[in-house]
Design a protein around this motif. Structure first.
Motif, PDB file in Angstrom:
ATOM      1  N   PRO A  58     -20.441  26.668 -19.451  1.00 33.70           N
ATOM      2  CA  PRO A  58     -21.139  25.946 -18.386  1.00 33.70           C
ATOM      3  C   PRO A  58     -20.717  26.452 -17.014  1.00 33.70           C
ATOM      4  O   PRO A  58     -19.557  26.817 -16.807  1.00 33.70           O
ATOM      5  CB  PRO A  58     -20.683  24.492 -18.591  1.00 33.70           C
ATOM      6  N   THR A  60     -21.651  25.352 -12.823  1.00 36.76           N
ATOM      7  CA  THR A  60     -22.407  24.532 -11.873  1.00 36.76           C
ATOM      8  C   THR A  60     -22.373  25.199 -10.507  1.00 36.76           C
ATOM      9  O   THR A  60     -21.295  25.498  -9.978  1.00 36.76           O
ATOM     10  CB  THR A  60     -21.812  23.116 -11.772  1.00 36.76           C
ATOM     11  N   GLU A  62     -23.547  25.053  -6.523  1.00 37.11           N
ATOM     12  CA  GLU A  62     -23.958  24.163  -5.435  1.00 37.11           C
ATOM     13  C   GLU A  62     -24.687  24.988  -4.381  1.00 37.11           C
ATOM     14  O   GLU A  62     -24.227  26.070  -4.013  1.00 37.11           O
ATOM     15  CB  GLU A  62     -22.737  23.469  -4.837  1.00 37.11           C
ATOM     16  N   MET A  72     -27.781  20.764  -6.956  1.00 34.83           N
ATOM     17  CA  MET A  72     -26.744  20.996  -7.949  1.00 34.83           C
ATOM     18  C   MET A  72     -27.430  21.681  -9.121  1.00 34.83           C
ATOM     19  O   MET A  72     -28.348  21.115  -9.727  1.00 34.83           O
ATOM     20  CB  MET A  72     -26.093  19.684  -8.384  1.00 34.83           C
ATOM     21  N   GLU A  74     -27.062  23.316 -12.719  1.00 33.03           N
ATOM     22  CA  GLU A  74     -26.221  23.434 -13.909  1.00 33.03           C
ATOM     23  C   GLU A  74     -26.799  24.483 -14.851  1.00 33.03           C
ATOM     24  O   GLU A  74     -27.982  24.419 -15.208  1.00 33.03           O
ATOM     25  CB  GLU A  74     -26.125  22.095 -14.637  1.00 33.03           C
ATOM     26  N   CYS A  75     -25.962  25.413 -15.266  1.00 30.58           N
ATOM     27  CA  CYS A  75     -26.385  26.479 -16.171  1.00 30.58           C
ATOM     28  C   CYS A  75     -25.465  26.541 -17.379  1.00 30.58           C
ATOM     29  O   CYS A  75     -24.326  26.070 -17.345  1.00 30.58           O
ATOM     30  CB  CYS A  75     -26.385  27.826 -15.447  1.00 30.58           C
ATOM     31  N   ALA A 102     -21.699  19.006  -3.630  1.00 27.78           N
ATOM     32  CA  ALA A 102     -21.393  17.944  -4.596  1.00 27.78           C
ATOM     33  C   ALA A 102     -21.082  16.616  -3.911  1.00 27.78           C
ATOM     34  O   ALA A 102     -21.324  15.548  -4.480  1.00 27.78           O
ATOM     35  CB  ALA A 102     -20.219  18.372  -5.487  1.00 27.78           C
ATOM     36  N   LYS A 107     -21.723  11.640  -9.566  1.00 30.24           N
ATOM     37  CA  LYS A 107     -21.827  12.046 -10.963  1.00 30.24           C
ATOM     38  C   LYS A 107     -21.750  10.801 -11.850  1.00 30.24           C
ATOM     39  O   LYS A 107     -20.822   9.993 -11.719  1.00 30.24           O
ATOM     40  CB  LYS A 107     -20.690  13.016 -11.306  1.00 30.24           C
ATOM     41  N   TYR A 174     -26.263  14.299 -11.767  1.00 31.61           N
ATOM     42  CA  TYR A 174     -25.858  14.193 -10.371  1.00 31.61           C
ATOM     43  C   TYR A 174     -26.920  13.369  -9.646  1.00 31.61           C
ATOM     44  O   TYR A 174     -28.036  13.839  -9.434  1.00 31.61           O
ATOM     45  CB  TYR A 174     -25.728  15.573  -9.729  1.00 31.61           C
ATOM     46  N   ASN A 207     -29.823  22.083 -16.083  1.00 34.55           N
ATOM     47  CA  ASN A 207     -30.307  20.932 -15.316  1.00 34.55           C
ATOM     48  C   ASN A 207     -30.317  21.294 -13.828  1.00 34.55           C
ATOM     49  O   ASN A 207     -29.502  22.108 -13.377  1.00 34.55           O
ATOM     50  CB  ASN A 207     -29.413  19.700 -15.537  1.00 34.55           C
TER      51      ASN A 207
END
Length: 215
Positions: A58, A60, A62, A72, A74-75, A102, A107, A174, A207
């Motif tokens: 993962p 993330t 920003e 944000m 997310e990969c 962030a 979260k 998020y 996401n």
């Protein structure tokens, strides 16, 4: 379609013979003419792996997009350096920057149950709070429960077992802070939407969260 395959795989396992939800998602994907390799990739991604079994990591990212829209991103990837480079290029080409955002989000865990008419907020409220939920609401006939990030799966499983509800999504999200929301004009929304569409085309994307609203 990919997201449903990933969710079904993550919640019930990668074997459609043992996971009815995944079997249904595969059938729908095939009806939509999703290619076999993409289906296999989405199922494996739900398990945090590539189809060959290599673990995905993962990451993330920003970013600040045009018109002050914070994101944000997310990969899940088998190559962090490549994914960071790809996402940075998309953001920079759009006139945005990779920068901390962030602090503009909170979260939290979020569980969406499939639509049903037997259990409402009043019936589920006490059990949800006892399980550790922060809030519970109804959206389009679906119960939506917010939890601390660490408790999302425990609360989802407890409500599923107690009421026989079917989990649609159980994830950590998020949520943009209310005082950080950015209101966009129709023209600005269209411009930012093009950037988001490009980001969503990246195969590593898991996401994507932004703090923008429409006028």
């Amino acid at each position: 379609m990919s997201h449903e395959l990933m969710t079904a795989s993550r919640l019930g396992g990668p074997d459609p013979a043992l996971n009815p939800r995944l079997a249904a998602a595969i059938a729908n994907a095939k009806k939509s003419q999703m290619v076999k390799s993409a289906i296999e990739y989405a199922i494996a991604k739900g398990q945090g792996k590539t189809p060959s079994g290599q673990a995905l990591e993962p990451v993330t990212i920003e970013a600040m997009l045009p018109h002050g829209v914070a994101a944000m991103i997310e990969c899940l990837t088998d190559n962090k350096a490549r994914t960071l480079s790809d996402i940075r290029m998309i953001v920079n080409r759009a006139g945005g920057t990779i920068t901390p955002t962030a602090f503009l989000f909170e979260k939290k865990g979020r569980i969406s149950f499939q639509e049903q008419d037997k259990i409402g907020v009043d019936e589920a409220l006490e059990e949800a709070i006892d399980a550790g939920a922060l809030d519970i609401s109804s959206e389009d006939g679906k119960l939506v429960v917010e939890t601390p990030p660490t408790d999302v799966m425990e609360v989802a499983q407890r409500l599923q077992d107690r009421f026989g509800l079917r989990i649609e999504k159980a994830e950590v999200v998020y949520d943009p802070n209310e005082d950080a929301l950015v209101t966009l004009t129709e023209e600005q929304e269209e411009e930012v939407g093009k950037v988001l569409d490009t980001l969503e085309e990246d195969p590593a994307l898991q996401n994507l969260y932004v703090n923008a609203t429409s006028q």
